[in-house]
Design a protein around this motif. Structure first.
Motif, PDB file in Angstrom:
ATOM      1  N   ARG A   1       3.066   8.012  -5.901  1.00  0.00           N
ATOM      2  CA  ARG A   1       3.660   7.717  -6.925  1.00  0.00           C
ATOM      3  C   ARG A   1       2.162   7.048  -7.587  1.00  0.00           C
ATOM      4  O   ARG A   1       1.882   7.191  -9.171  1.00  0.00           O
ATOM      5  N   PHE A   2       1.598   6.054  -7.507  1.00  0.00           N
ATOM      6  CA  PHE A   2       0.157   5.494  -8.059  1.00  0.00           C
ATOM      7  C   PHE A   2      -0.619   6.306  -8.705  1.00  0.00           C
ATOM      8  O   PHE A   2      -0.626   5.985  -9.779  1.00  0.00           O
TER       9      PHE A   2
ATOM     10  N   PHE B   1       6.337  13.833  -6.072  1.00  0.00           N
ATOM     11  CA  PHE B   1       7.421  12.316  -5.622  1.00  0.00           C
ATOM     12  C   PHE B   1       8.965  13.044  -6.033  1.00  0.00           C
ATOM     13  O   PHE B   1       9.767  12.471  -5.247  1.00  0.00           O
TER      14      PHE B   1
ATOM     15  N   TYR C   1       8.144   7.395   7.972  1.00  0.00           N
ATOM     16  CA  TYR C   1       6.775   6.833   8.010  1.00  0.00           C
ATOM     17  C   TYR C   1       7.115   6.847   9.826  1.00  0.00           C
ATOM     18  O   TYR C   1       6.611   6.020  10.207  1.00  0.00           O
TER      19      TYR C   1
ATOM     20  N   GLY D   1       0.966  -0.983  -0.208  1.00  0.00           N
ATOM     21  CA  GLY D   1      -0.196   0.380  -0.105  1.00  0.00           C
ATOM     22  C   GLY D   1       1.172   1.581   0.058  1.00  0.00           C
ATOM     23  O   GLY D   1       0.087   2.186  -0.504  1.00  0.00           O
ATOM     24  N   GLU D   2       1.975   1.002   0.556  1.00  0.00           N
ATOM     25  CA  GLU D   2       2.727   2.102   0.493  1.00  0.00           C
ATOM     26  C   GLU D   2       3.484   2.441  -1.021  1.00  0.00           C
ATOM     27  O   GLU D   2       4.607   3.494  -0.982  1.00  0.00           O
ATOM     28  N   GLY D   3       3.649   1.633  -1.450  1.00  0.00           N
ATOM     29  CA  GLY D   3       4.613   1.682  -2.522  1.00  0.00           C
ATOM     30  C   GLY D   3       5.540   1.502  -1.897  1.00  0.00           C
ATOM     31  O   GLY D   3       6.777   2.184  -3.047  1.00  0.00           O
TER      32      GLY D   3
ATOM     33  N   PRO E   1      11.136   8.197   1.696  1.00  0.00           N
ATOM     34  CA  PRO E   1      10.403   9.011   2.832  1.00  0.00           C
ATOM     35  C   PRO E   1      10.042   8.618   4.448  1.00  0.00           C
ATOM     36  O   PRO E   1      10.614   7.483   4.852  1.00  0.00           O
TER      37      PRO E   1
ATOM     38  N   PRO F   1       4.991   9.906  -0.244  1.00  0.00           N
ATOM     39  CA  PRO F   1       5.258   9.801  -1.261  1.00  0.00           C
ATOM     40  C   PRO F   1       5.192   8.752  -2.088  1.00  0.00           C
ATOM     41  O   PRO F   1       4.680   8.632  -3.384  1.00  0.00           O
ATOM     42  N   GLY F   2       5.364   7.307  -1.427  1.00  0.00           N
ATOM     43  CA  GLY F   2       5.046   5.814  -2.285  1.00  0.00           C
ATOM     44  C   GLY F   2       3.417   6.040  -3.021  1.00  0.00           C
ATOM     45  O   GLY F   2       3.020   5.523  -4.275  1.00  0.00           O
ATOM     46  N   ARG F   3       2.518   6.607  -2.282  1.00  0.00           N
ATOM     47  CA  ARG F   3       1.156   6.654  -2.716  1.00  0.00           C
ATOM     48  C   ARG F   3       0.662   7.204  -3.998  1.00  0.00           C
ATOM     49  O   ARG F   3      -0.162   6.857  -4.272  1.00  0.00           O
TER      50      ARG F   3
END
Lengths: 241, 488
Positions: B72-73, B50, A168, A88-90, A166, B68-70
């Motif tokens: 990127r989606f 991002f 968390y 979910g967090e990529g 990042p 940031p990961g989200r």
């Protein structure tokens, strides 16, 4: 055929798609067919990680609140949640989970990846990844301590000043202890690679069969050595782990 | 001032040209285009955000919602399903009825699909931002949305295949590509989103994941993109495609080789090696096929080269084609195992992906928007044609520099990793390239903002009220070239 509707639809559209599907998807599917896929319970029964127990000892109150006791069930639950967060967090867009037999990757991280290592529900869909902003994580287990991960997830630059990973902060509660998510994430990360007999691995120092890490002026040696025979990637699954 | 502007300026004198009556629902086309513009802006901002993470200047560090990961989606999903899919659907609603002289299956259905698709997109954004992504590259849409999106794609196929199958006689090249795309897209989506999630795990699922990443570009975006090029280029140039034979080779070559490429995304992975070899060979074959298509289009423009200067949409199209050739050429090399050792996992691949998705298909879409937006807005021309020039140059230069920047960064990273440099050092040496990447991205965003401002002002000031004329029968498409009734 080449310009008719039926030709384009049936041969070009359907036919070639099916052909490619057979070649590129069905063949690997049949190769691994019957290879059992481990469930969460199977994975938990493989043995509870030392690091999971350690979390319970270090943060008894918080651990008790989130997971209760250290047992197969709570351990499986942590693994599952950790995996969900990883997806979910990529994390998988910045970290890969497979080690190739080339480019000295086995020296940096440990033995290359085998197909059998991916036969479990936590690799569904498989988390190979296609980009490494941070290092590969498939041999990450026990490479770093729980404390390191806690500091790192809270503020990566506190341990690696140049890090672009990042922060968390939501893996932690108000007092700064890892919360349910944080403990799950750490458990999952520490689990990666733990299925192999000889772990942990860290740069060249782990129990690998390779020579020790070359010092910078030995990089020429590294250059000549990097052409590992890629034929050997054809995996007898469950093979030479 | 471009030709399209000139054409649009001539509009009030001859309004019938732009008004095909009920055949094309121009309002729907406009709405799709506006949705597309909205999403490309969101996607670009997400990408920009991002990229700041890589400079340790992320503005919302530590915030769960802004993880940031989200975002990127949002970047990739927004581009694929918001920007590209919306623009293509709009352009299809423009082109398919004109090519077939039949309305789509149902206008009501069209509008239903439009709103359903926007709902799917919003749900996707909400889903990935709340951490429910699916672990499938380019398919991060949360699992509960997948069946709805699947249904939507099937409806789209029926909506457009109906008019195509009502036509008699030989079909124009564009329609070959469209038919194939309408079959492929739902199949690809089903294969990629459901099999690895529910049916098969492990390395075999990796093979399917690779196939999905590749087919999404190759069997959804590429055929629709080329189909639209075969439609718009001859119309704007007012001359037929150079060689029918090459069109045939291009289409059938693509149809045969493209689907066989998937596994090349996971070379040196635990997927069996003989399959990896197969994918490598098929990829190199695709490059040969692509060359024939490029030759065909450059043969077409011979004699009208001045349009590259004077007609902005044509410039977007042809620069996109040059980028297409570049990516495909790059691909033929980077797919080899020799290159893979170094460049896999690096920024090289990121540069490649940007050049394909934005440099090629994004450019074609922006060309189509530049060409069609004044028409579907019933405007007499662009409010500021000059801004569109700025849009082009900012985007073009930004894209080109970003591509080379990431390619070089990728080489540096790849060699540093192989030479066992400490990971921190490989980050430090990438930072200047990441800085330049953010700058080029900003250029592209500024260009895009200019374009959007131009759209708004055109809507405000340039629309010409006119009487709807009695519907004039539009000529039947004969063959390529004479294909469609619209006149540039």
């Amino acid at each position: 055929m080449f310009e008719s509707k039926a030709g384009v639809l049936l041969v070009g559209g359907l036919g070639f798609f099916v052909l490619a599907f057979v070649v590129m998807a069905l063949i690997p599917m049949t190769i691994y067919y019957g290879e059992p896929e481990k469930t969460i319970d199977d994975l938990a029964q493989d043995g509870i990680l030392h690091e999971f127990t350690q979390l319970a000892e270090r943060f008894p109150e918080q651990f008790g609140k989130h997971y209760g006791e250290v047992n197969y069930k709570s351990y499986g639950e942590a693994l599952e949640l950790g995996h969900k967060l990883y997806v979910g967090e990529g994390c998988w867009h910045c970290h890969s989970q497979y080690i190739r037999p080339v480019s000295n990757e086995d020296r940096r991280w440990g033995p290359r990846s085998y197909a059998w290592e991916y036969q479990n529900v936590l690799q569904r869909p498989v988390l190979f990844g296609t980009r490494r902003v941070g290092p590969d994580l498939i041999r990450e287990g026990a490479r770093k301590s729980n404390d390191w991960h806690i500091a790192h997830f809270y503020k990566p630059t506190s341990v690696v000043p140049v890090s672009v990973m990042p922060e968390y902060k939501w893996f932690f509660d108000e007092e700064g202890y890892p919360n349910k998510k944080g403990m799950a994430m750490i458990t999952y990360i520490q689990w990666l690679g733990s299925w192999r007999q000889e772990y942990p691995y860290w740069n060249g120092e782990g129990p690998t069969t390779q020579e020790p890490t070359p010092t910078p002026d030995e990089t020429t040696v590294a250059r000549t050595n990097d052409s590992v025979d890629h034929e050997s990637t054809i995996d007898g699954h469950g093979g030479a782990g | 001032m471009t030709n399209s502007d000139a054409g649009a300026a001539a509009l009030p004198k001859n309004p019938a040209l732009s008004d095909t009556g009920p055949l094309v629902d121009e309002k729907l086309v406009l709405w799709y285009f506006l949705a597309s513009l909205a999403y490309v802006f969101i996607a670009m901002m997400a990408g920009f955000l991002f990229s700041l993470q890589f400079l340790q200047t992320y503005p919302f560090e530590g915030s769960e919602f802004w993880s940031p990961g989200r975002w990127r989606f949002v970047h990739t999903q927004g581009v694929a399903y918001g920007f590209i899919a919306n623009a293509f659907l709009g352009a299809l609603h423009w082109a398919v009825p004109r090519l077939t002289m039949h309305r789509v299956l149902s206008t009501k259905l069209s509008w239903f699909i439009f709103f359903a698709w926007q709902a799917i997109l919003l749900a996707t954004v909400a889903g990935v931002l709340s951490g429910q992504a699916q672990a499938l590259e380019w398919g991060e849409t949360p699992v509960w949305i997948d069946p709805v999106a699947q249904l939507g794609l099937i409806l789209v196929a029926f909506n457009f295949l109906t008019p195509i199958f009502k036509t008699k006689g030989p079909m124009y090249v564009t329609l070959w590509y469209f038919i194939a795309a309408f079959i492929w897209t739902p199949l690809v989506y089903a294969m990629g989103n459901f099999l690895p999630e529910y049916v098969i795990g492990g390395s075999a699922a990796g093979a399917i994941g690779g196939l999905f990443i590749h087919d999404l570009v190759g069997l959804f975006v590429t055929p629709l993109g080329w189909g639209l090029m075969y439609y718009f280029v001859p119309i704007i140039l007012k001359k037929p495609i150079w060689s029918h034979g090459l069109s045939l080779v291009g289409f059938w070559g693509l149809a045969f080789f493209y689907p066989l490429n998937g596994i090349h995304h996971f070379l040196y992975s635990p997927i069996p090696m003989f399959l990896q070899y197969g994918a490598v060979i098929a990829t190199i074959a695709v490059e040969l096929v692509v060359t024939t298509v490029i030759i065909n289009f450059f043969g077409t423009i011979i004699g009208r080269g001045d349009t590259l200067r004077t007609v902005l949409p044509i410039r977007w199209f042809y620069v996109g084609m040059i980028f297409y050739f570049t990516t495909c050429l790059q691909c033929a090399f980077q797919v080899t195992l020799t290159f893979q050792k170094i460049i896999h996992f690096t920024d090289w691949v990121v540069g490649h992906a940007h050049l394909v998705m934005f440099g090629v298909f994004g450019f074609w879409i922006l060309g189509i928007l530049t060409h069609l937006l004044p028409r579907v807005m019933k405007a007499s021309g662009w409010y500021r044609p000059r801004w569109n020039e700025w849009h082009f140059w900012l985007t073009g230069i930004g894209m080109l520099v970003m591509f080379f920047d990431l390619m070089i960064a990728g080489l540096i990273q790849g060699f540093a990793w192989r030479d066992l440099a400490p990971w921190e050092d490989t980050i430090t040496s990438s930072v200047p390239f990441w800085q330049l990447r953010t700058i080029t991205g900003t250029m592209i965003i500024i260009g895009q903002m200019l374009f959007m401002a131009n759209v708004v002002l055109t809507w405000k000031y340039m629309r010409v009220p006119y009487e709807h004329p009695a519907p004039t029968p539009t000529p039947t498409p004969q063959d390529e070239g004479g294909a469609a009734p619209a006149v540039a």
